[in-house]
Design a protein around this motif. Sequence first.
Motif: not given
Length: 121
Positions: A69-75
């Motif tokens: 699992i990962s995340r891209d806060d900008a997107k």
Amino acid sequence: QVQVVESGGGLVEPGGSLRLSCSVSGSIVFSPSMYWYRQTPENERDMVAHIGSDGTTAYPSSVEGRFTISRDDAKNTVYLQMNRLKPEDTAVYYCNVQGFAPPTYSLVNEWGNGTLVTVSS
């Protein structure tokens, strides 16, 4: 209001890979804690991945080493990379976001409608 929409599911052969996406939109969420759950054709639901607001991740033994699992806060997007898929991974995968909404720190607990992953030859 917070909206959660999953995408990326589909049919994949055993041993293959898929990347699911979870798009979060609407109201801002403080201290977001993101989860992926899956519900099998037998209607059993299990948590398969978690990422905390501090970036800490957790997985059950059934997927550890295969799912990330990962995340891209900008997107405003959370991902679930699934590798070496097995037939028992077949399920509807749901994204869940928990946190707090300003200015009163009201509770946020929102679910998407799911995306189907089928692992079969």
